[in-house]
Design a protein around this motif. Sequence first.
Motif: not given
Length: 151
Positions: A25-44
Motif C-alpha cells: 500500500i502506497p503512503v505519502c506524507r507531506f507538510t502544509l502551512v497556512r499563513n494568514p495575512r491581514r491588514r493592520n490598522a495602518e493598512g499594511k
Amino acid sequence: MTLFNFTIEGNLTGEPKLTVLQSGIPVCRFTLVRNPRRRNAEGKWEDGDGLFLNLTAWRGLAERAAELRKGDTVVVGLRDDFHVETYNGRAYLHATVDTLAVSLRFNPATSRRTPRAEAAAAHTVQTPDGEVFAASSSGEAWASTDLEVVS
C-alpha cells in the motif's frame, strides 16, 4: 452519515515523501502551512502565525500527491482522525487526507485525465487475424474485461 467537513488551503513546505508498506500500500506524507495575512490598522499587510499540518495520503491519492512539489498551493479535505502535537513551541495538526486538489488561486494547472474515448480505445483486444474487440461490453474504460483468453 458523517457531517464532518474540514477543508484548508495552504502551501507544501517540502517535497512529499512516498513510501510503500510491506503490504504494497502506497503512503505519502507531506507538510502544509497556512499563513494568514491581514491588514493592520495602518493598512499594511501582516503575516499571522502559520498553521502547520502534517498530512498522510493513502493508496492512489498517495501516488498522485507524490507528484506535487515544495511551494505548491493545494486545497485539502481532511478526515476526522486528526490530533495536535507540539514541537519546539509550534503546534502541528496531524491528519489523514480525504481529498486533495491543486489550487488555481495563484497559478494555472492542467488535468492529465485520459478522455473516455482514448481510454476506451486503449482497452481493446486484437485477435491474430486482425479483428478488434472492446475489452468491456459496458462501454466504460475502467470496467473489468468481459473477454476470456483461451489458449
